[in-house]
Design an enzyme around this catalytic site. Sequence first.
Site, mmCIF file in Angstrom:
data_model
loop_
_atom_site.group_PDB
_atom_site.id
_atom_site.type_symbol
_atom_site.label_atom_id
_atom_site.label_comp_id
_atom_site.label_asym_id
_atom_site.label_seq_id
_atom_site.Cartn_x
_atom_site.Cartn_y
_atom_site.Cartn_z
ATOM 1 N N ASN A 1 -43.325 26.604 35.812
ATOM 2 C CA ASN A 1 -42.060 25.200 35.933
ATOM 3 C C ASN A 1 -42.882 23.626 36.708
ATOM 4 O O ASN A 1 -42.616 22.525 36.906
ATOM 5 C CB ASN A 1 -42.320 26.007 37.908
ATOM 6 C CG ASN A 1 -40.925 26.911 37.117
ATOM 7 O OD1 ASN A 1 -40.942 27.502 38.285
ATOM 8 N ND2 ASN A 1 -39.914 26.786 36.474
ATOM 9 N N ASN B 1 -29.940 28.217 39.305
ATOM 10 C CA ASN B 1 -29.578 26.911 40.335
ATOM 11 C C ASN B 1 -29.165 25.413 39.722
ATOM 12 O O ASN B 1 -28.317 24.749 39.723
ATOM 13 C CB ASN B 1 -30.575 26.564 40.804
ATOM 14 C CG ASN B 1 -31.412 27.994 41.941
ATOM 15 O OD1 ASN B 1 -30.403 28.857 41.982
ATOM 16 N ND2 ASN B 1 -32.535 27.705 42.354
ATOM 17 N N GLY B 2 -29.419 25.740 38.354
ATOM 18 C CA GLY B 2 -30.105 23.828 37.781
ATOM 19 C C GLY B 2 -28.112 23.891 37.323
ATOM 20 O O GLY B 2 -26.750 23.494 37.566
ATOM 21 N N ARG B 3 -27.557 25.662 36.270
ATOM 22 C CA ARG B 3 -25.840 25.429 36.058
ATOM 23 C C ARG B 3 -25.412 25.371 37.634
ATOM 24 O O ARG B 3 -23.734 24.824 37.485
ATOM 25 C CB ARG B 3 -26.187 26.633 35.140
ATOM 26 C CG ARG B 3 -26.419 26.283 34.021
ATOM 27 C CD ARG B 3 -27.211 27.597 32.704
ATOM 28 N NE ARG B 3 -28.094 28.157 33.575
ATOM 29 C CZ ARG B 3 -28.929 29.286 33.032
ATOM 30 N NH1 ARG B 3 -28.078 29.823 32.506
ATOM 31 N NH2 ARG B 3 -30.186 29.852 34.070
ATOM 32 N N SER C 1 -42.767 29.282 38.371
ATOM 33 C CA SER C 1 -43.733 29.734 37.675
ATOM 34 C C SER C 1 -45.327 28.311 37.269
ATOM 35 O O SER C 1 -44.603 27.104 37.669
ATOM 36 C CB SER C 1 -42.709 29.841 36.455
ATOM 37 O OG SER C 1 -42.488 28.277 35.238
ATOM 38 N N ASP D 1 -32.848 32.877 38.566
ATOM 39 C CA ASP D 1 -32.280 31.745 37.366
ATOM 40 C C ASP D 1 -30.589 30.781 38.331
ATOM 41 O O ASP D 1 -30.138 32.367 38.074
ATOM 42 C CB ASP D 1 -32.490 32.430 36.348
ATOM 43 C CG ASP D 1 -33.202 31.348 35.169
ATOM 44 O OD1 ASP D 1 -32.892 29.998 35.296
ATOM 45 O OD2 ASP D 1 -32.629 31.297 34.228
ATOM 46 N N ARG E 1 -34.550 37.535 29.960
ATOM 47 C CA ARG E 1 -35.634 37.210 29.574
ATOM 48 C C ARG E 1 -36.677 37.870 30.505
ATOM 49 O O ARG E 1 -36.241 38.044 31.546
ATOM 50 C CB ARG E 1 -36.405 35.757 29.191
ATOM 51 C CG ARG E 1 -35.978 35.302 27.601
ATOM 52 C CD ARG E 1 -36.408 33.818 27.445
ATOM 53 N NE ARG E 1 -36.167 33.147 28.318
ATOM 54 C CZ ARG E 1 -34.678 32.539 28.678
ATOM 55 N NH1 ARG E 1 -33.739 32.340 27.268
ATOM 56 N NH2 ARG E 1 -34.271 31.046 29.460
ATOM 57 N N GLU F 1 -37.202 49.291 35.393
ATOM 58 C CA GLU F 1 -35.782 48.843 34.679
ATOM 59 C C GLU F 1 -35.039 47.872 34.623
ATOM 60 O O GLU F 1 -35.632 47.074 35.863
ATOM 61 C CB GLU F 1 -34.938 49.976 36.092
ATOM 62 C CG GLU F 1 -34.916 51.553 35.850
ATOM 63 C CD GLU F 1 -34.341 51.879 34.138
ATOM 64 O OE1 GLU F 1 -33.680 51.785 33.975
ATOM 65 O OE2 GLU F 1 -35.233 52.842 33.534
HETATM 66 C C1 FPP Z 1 -34.460 28.468 38.200
HETATM 67 O O1 FPP Z 1 -33.004 28.027 38.684
HETATM 68 C C2 FPP Z 1 -35.585 28.762 39.706
HETATM 69 C C3 FPP Z 1 -36.337 28.304 40.195
HETATM 70 C C4 FPP Z 1 -37.188 27.260 39.556
HETATM 71 C C5 FPP Z 1 -36.511 27.907 41.760
HETATM 72 C C6 FPP Z 1 -36.063 29.026 42.614
HETATM 73 C C7 FPP Z 1 -36.171 28.497 43.483
HETATM 74 C C8 FPP Z 1 -35.247 28.229 44.623
HETATM 75 C C9 FPP Z 1 -34.092 30.029 44.550
HETATM 76 C C10 FPP Z 1 -35.031 27.967 46.031
HETATM 77 C C11 FPP Z 1 -35.671 27.883 46.930
HETATM 78 C C12 FPP Z 1 -36.969 29.528 46.935
HETATM 79 C C13 FPP Z 1 -37.204 29.892 48.188
HETATM 80 C C14 FPP Z 1 -37.916 30.707 48.529
HETATM 81 C C15 FPP Z 1 -36.830 29.257 49.492
HETATM 82 P P1 FPP Z 1 -33.373 26.722 37.382
HETATM 83 O O2 FPP Z 1 -33.138 25.573 37.781
HETATM 84 O O3 FPP Z 1 -34.351 26.602 36.308
HETATM 85 O O4 FPP Z 1 -31.694 26.635 36.504
HETATM 86 P P2 FPP Z 1 -31.363 26.558 35.905
HETATM 87 O O5 FPP Z 1 -31.586 27.392 34.055
HETATM 88 O O6 FPP Z 1 -29.615 26.688 35.484
HETATM 89 O O7 FPP Z 1 -31.779 24.748 34.880
#
Ligand code: FPP
Length: 252
Positions: free
Chosen positions: A66, A20-22, A63, A18, A192, A205
Amino acid sequence: MINLDKQKLPRHIAVIMDGNGRWAKMHTIGRILGHKKGAEAVRTTVRTCREIGIKYLTLFAFSVENWSRPSEEIDALMSLLEEYLDKETNELNKQGIRLRTIGNIGSLYKTVRDKLDNSIKMTAGNEGMILNLALSYGARDEIIEGVKKITQEAQQGKIRPEDITKEKFGNYLYTKAMPDPDLLIRTSGEYRISNFLLWQMAYTEFYFTDVLWPDFGKKELLKAIAEYQNRERRFGLTSEQLQKNISANAKI
Ligand code: FPP
């Protein structure tokens, strides 16, 4: 320097990747670039887990929830997954890693499914580690699907309701034939489990860190495993009972 006890490694690590967006916001770039950086962190985590001898790694990559994100973001996530499979399948083979998936794979784009099928076939003979990607995954859907399958079999007389046990029910889930996760890692300071492996994590764990997924590198992973190794997993027993069991096993 983080020293791990090789005898006490988690067999199965599950990760909610979790933040990536932030991370993208913090660096004043678009969300999609945050996911791109997140895909790099996937590579590092997979490599490190294999290096240290983890046997199962399950990553929550997409998910069921998503699917409600903006379509450009869904497309970008799917493209990143395709790119990962194109670029990394040979590497997975070199490292002896077998790819598997859990989730409603039928709902993914055909191009993604084809690439997944290909990578799964190409890596099928590897025994070093299983990389399990959770895609279009939702734990409640998984449990409901399992209940439907088992009740159908009961109606057909293949299984008697009184013979349904926790162990048998596990065989009706996507994760059949996989051990339950020993350690769950969730990045980005959220506490969560977000509909991830609800059945399988009864005794897992949990490790939470404020680090955002794109910044989660080798050192962070080792830190999580080191903390896991300091926990006492009691499975509902008392500490004294556990110690007794350990000494009894040592005598055998
Ligand atoms: C959550 O960050 C991340 C995801 C919804 C997707 C995970 C995907 C990757 C790590 C990249 C691609 C995966 C592979 C297997 C190559 P968020 O967007 O919810 O972040 P935020 O809560 O900060 O907005």
